[in-house]
Design a protein around this motif. Structure first.
Motif, PDB file in Angstrom:
ATOM      1  N   ASP A 167       0.833  -1.200   0.000  1.00 45.88           N
ATOM      2  CA  ASP A 167       0.000   0.000   0.000  1.00 45.88           C
ATOM      3  C   ASP A 167       0.869   1.251   0.000  1.00 45.88           C
ATOM      4  O   ASP A 167       0.487   2.286  -0.556  1.00 45.88           O
ATOM      5  N   VAL A 168       2.028   1.138   0.651  1.00 48.33           N
ATOM      6  CA  VAL A 168       2.960   2.262   0.764  1.00 48.33           C
ATOM      7  C   VAL A 168       4.360   1.770   0.428  1.00 48.33           C
ATOM      8  O   VAL A 168       4.777   0.711   0.900  1.00 48.33           O
ATOM      9  N   LEU A 169       5.084   2.539  -0.374  1.00 41.13           N
ATOM     10  CA  LEU A 169       6.470   2.197  -0.709  1.00 41.13           C
ATOM     11  C   LEU A 169       7.381   3.363  -0.368  1.00 41.13           C
ATOM     12  O   LEU A 169       7.151   4.492  -0.801  1.00 41.13           O
ATOM     13  N   LEU A 170       8.427   3.077   0.414  1.00 39.58           N
ATOM     14  CA  LEU A 170       9.464   4.062   0.711  1.00 39.58           C
ATOM     15  C   LEU A 170      10.591   3.847  -0.284  1.00 39.58           C
ATOM     16  O   LEU A 170      11.130   2.740  -0.390  1.00 39.58           O
ATOM     17  N   VAL A 171      10.963   4.893  -1.004  1.00 41.56           N
ATOM     18  CA  VAL A 171      11.965   4.773  -2.066  1.00 41.56           C
ATOM     19  C   VAL A 171      13.159   5.684  -1.780  1.00 41.56           C
ATOM     20  O   VAL A 171      13.023   6.914  -1.754  1.00 41.56           O
ATOM     21  N   ASP A 172      14.319   5.068  -1.563  1.00 43.27           N
ATOM     22  CA  ASP A 172      15.536   5.847  -1.375  1.00 43.27           C
ATOM     23  C   ASP A 172      15.939   6.490  -2.696  1.00 43.27           C
ATOM     24  O   ASP A 172      15.867   5.860  -3.753  1.00 43.27           O
ATOM     25  N   VAL A 207      12.411   4.659 -10.313  1.00 43.97           N
ATOM     26  CA  VAL A 207      11.525   3.712  -9.619  1.00 43.97           C
ATOM     27  C   VAL A 207      10.167   4.362  -9.382  1.00 43.97           C
ATOM     28  O   VAL A 207       9.115   3.771  -9.664  1.00 43.97           O
ATOM     29  N   LEU A 208      10.183   5.573  -8.870  1.00 41.70           N
ATOM     30  CA  LEU A 208       8.940   6.297  -8.636  1.00 41.70           C
ATOM     31  C   LEU A 208       8.126   6.420  -9.917  1.00 41.70           C
ATOM     32  O   LEU A 208       6.927   6.147  -9.939  1.00 41.70           O
ATOM     33  N   ARG A 209       8.800   6.824 -10.986  1.00 38.93           N
ATOM     34  CA  ARG A 209       8.105   7.051 -12.247  1.00 38.93           C
ATOM     35  C   ARG A 209       7.464   5.763 -12.776  1.00 38.93           C
ATOM     36  O   ARG A 209       6.310   5.750 -13.200  1.00 38.93           O
ATOM     37  N   ARG A 210       8.225   4.672 -12.736  1.00 40.56           N
ATOM     38  CA  ARG A 210       7.710   3.419 -13.308  1.00 40.56           C
ATOM     39  C   ARG A 210       6.537   2.865 -12.495  1.00 40.56           C
ATOM     40  O   ARG A 210       5.583   2.324 -13.067  1.00 40.56           O
ATOM     41  N   VAL A 211       6.633   2.992 -11.197  1.00 39.92           N
ATOM     42  CA  VAL A 211       5.522   2.520 -10.368  1.00 39.92           C
ATOM     43  C   VAL A 211       4.290   3.378 -10.596  1.00 39.92           C
ATOM     44  O   VAL A 211       3.178   2.874 -10.776  1.00 39.92           O
ATOM     45  N   ARG A 212       4.485   4.704 -10.629  1.00 37.15           N
ATOM     46  CA  ARG A 212       3.334   5.582 -10.771  1.00 37.15           C
ATOM     47  C   ARG A 212       2.706   5.499 -12.159  1.00 37.15           C
ATOM     48  O   ARG A 212       1.484   5.614 -12.299  1.00 37.15           O
ATOM     49  N   VAL A 213       3.502   5.297 -13.179  1.00 34.00           N
ATOM     50  CA  VAL A 213       2.942   5.101 -14.523  1.00 34.00           C
ATOM     51  C   VAL A 213       2.034   3.876 -14.531  1.00 34.00           C
ATOM     52  O   VAL A 213       0.981   3.860 -15.168  1.00 34.00           O
ATOM     53  N   ALA A 214       2.442   2.844 -13.794  1.00 35.60           N
ATOM     54  CA  ALA A 214       1.704   1.578 -13.808  1.00 35.60           C
ATOM     55  C   ALA A 214       0.478   1.584 -12.914  1.00 35.60           C
ATOM     56  O   ALA A 214      -0.518   0.925 -13.221  1.00 35.60           O
ATOM     57  N   THR A 215       0.526   2.288 -11.795  1.00 36.81           N
ATOM     58  CA  THR A 215      -0.574   2.191 -10.839  1.00 36.81           C
ATOM     59  C   THR A 215      -0.692   3.426  -9.959  1.00 36.81           C
ATOM     60  O   THR A 215       0.306   4.093  -9.657  1.00 36.81           O
ATOM     61  N   ALA A 216      -1.919   3.689  -9.527  1.00 38.30           N
ATOM     62  CA  ALA A 216      -2.171   4.750  -8.545  1.00 38.30           C
ATOM     63  C   ALA A 216      -2.412   4.150  -7.171  1.00 38.30           C
ATOM     64  O   ALA A 216      -2.703   4.874  -6.211  1.00 38.30           O
ATOM     65  N   ASP A 217      -2.297   2.825  -7.068  1.00 35.93           N
ATOM     66  CA  ASP A 217      -2.671   2.124  -5.839  1.00 35.93           C
ATOM     67  C   ASP A 217      -1.563   2.041  -4.805  1.00 35.93           C
ATOM     68  O   ASP A 217      -1.766   1.471  -3.735  1.00 35.93           O
ATOM     69  N   VAL A 218      -0.378   2.557  -5.125  1.00 31.11           N
ATOM     70  CA  VAL A 218       0.733   2.532  -4.180  1.00 31.11           C
ATOM     71  C   VAL A 218       1.060   3.956  -3.749  1.00 31.11           C
ATOM     72  O   VAL A 218       1.310   4.820  -4.591  1.00 31.11           O
ATOM     73  N   THR A 219       1.042   4.206  -2.458  1.00 29.45           N
ATOM     74  CA  THR A 219       1.477   5.494  -1.933  1.00 29.45           C
ATOM     75  C   THR A 219       2.997   5.538  -2.009  1.00 29.45           C
ATOM     76  O   THR A 219       3.674   4.652  -1.479  1.00 29.45           O
ATOM     77  N   LEU A 220       3.543   6.549  -2.674  1.00 25.99           N
ATOM     78  CA  LEU A 220       4.986   6.641  -2.889  1.00 25.99           C
ATOM     79  C   LEU A 220       5.591   7.767  -2.044  1.00 25.99           C
ATOM     80  O   LEU A 220       5.210   8.927  -2.183  1.00 25.99           O
ATOM     81  N   ILE A 221       6.528   7.384  -1.180  1.00 24.57           N
ATOM     82  CA  ILE A 221       7.233   8.358  -0.349  1.00 24.57           C
ATOM     83  C   ILE A 221       8.708   8.282  -0.678  1.00 24.57           C
ATOM     84  O   ILE A 221       9.344   7.239  -0.509  1.00 24.57           O
ATOM     85  N   ALA A 222       9.265   9.372  -1.190  1.00 21.23           N
ATOM     86  CA  ALA A 222      10.694   9.447  -1.486  1.00 21.23           C
ATOM     87  C   ALA A 222      11.438   9.781  -0.201  1.00 21.23           C
ATOM     88  O   ALA A 222      11.025  10.673   0.547  1.00 21.23           O
TER      89      ALA A 222
END
Length: 232
Positions: A57-62, A73-88
């Motif tokens: 549900d949530v991904l922490l990305v260094d 990583v952020l870009r590829r995940v977000r292009v594919a889905t809106a279902d993951v909360t992305l925190i850099a």
């Protein structure tokens, strides 16, 4: 802290010791949250986020990943889905990464050392609230996904036409507006850009506003996202 909801959290960081410490601290701070997995490679994180069985549900990305970088990583995940909360997350200057990370789909950018704040942000974002931190996206995950996917996964004909329109809009930018956008992408603040170009901070903000309008963006974050995609 909890809004009566549990969720699954994952993290990607190329330092094994950092991963262990983050895992321990997150589990201590958020005992109800399931740390689904951790990994050290950006490609692995993307693959797991694209699979329904392992998607958190949530991904922490260094931001300092080797190989596939954190922004990608952020870009590829977000292009594919809106279902993951992305925190850099980063241990370096937040300002250095903020523009790129937010444009790539992160919902906020945070200091890796402030684990409690990261946990607060994860809970807030998962429950539909804005986190109390400086670098927060103006876009929802769904809107960010829609914008990025429109460029990265659109029908070839429609996508080509949209890109041609966007390129035409970008061509209307003046040389100074282009230079300001290039510096924005680098994560420079308005003050820093002003010093580099020997103009006032208010002038920089005016250039950004004009560039955003020409690119069809509502604000600086969207303008940076549009500009980045035109550079691909």
């Amino acid at each position: 802290m909890y809004d009566s909801e549990r969720f699954g959290l994952a993290m990607v960081d190329n330092d094994q010791l950092t991963l262990k410490m983050l895992t321990l601290l997150v589990r201590k701070t958020l005992p109800q949250v399931d740390v689904k997995w951790v990994c050290r490679r950006g490609r692995d994180a993307v693959a797991r986020c694209l699979s329904a069985d392992s998607r958190p549900d949530v991904l922490l990305v260094d931001m300092s990943l080797e190989g596939m970088g954190g922004v990608e990583v952020l870009r590829r995940v977000r292009v594919a889905t809106a279902d993951v909360t992305l925190i850099a997350i980063t241990s370096f200057s937040l300002e250095h990464y903020a523009s790129d990370a937010l444009a790539a789909g992160a919902q906020c950018v945070m200091d890796k050392a402030r684990v409690s704040d990261i946990c607060d942000a994860a809970v807030a974002l998962f429950n539909g609230r804005a986190p109390h931190t400086r670098y927060v996206s103006d876009l929802s995950a769904a809107r960010s996904h829609s914008l990025l996917a429109a460029h990265g996964g659109a029908d070839p004909v429609d996508g080509s036409r949209a890109r041609q329109d966007a390129m035409a809009a970008a061509g209307s930018l003046t040389d100074r507006e282009r230079e300001v956008m290039r510096l924005c992408v680098q994560g420079r603040s308005s003050r820093e850009i002003g010093e580099l170009l020997h103009v006032g901070e208010s002038s920089v903000k005016t250039y950004v506003m004009r560039a955003a309008r020409k690119l069809g963006a509502r604000n600086r974050t969207q303008a940076v996202a549009e500009w980045l995609m035109l550079q691909d």
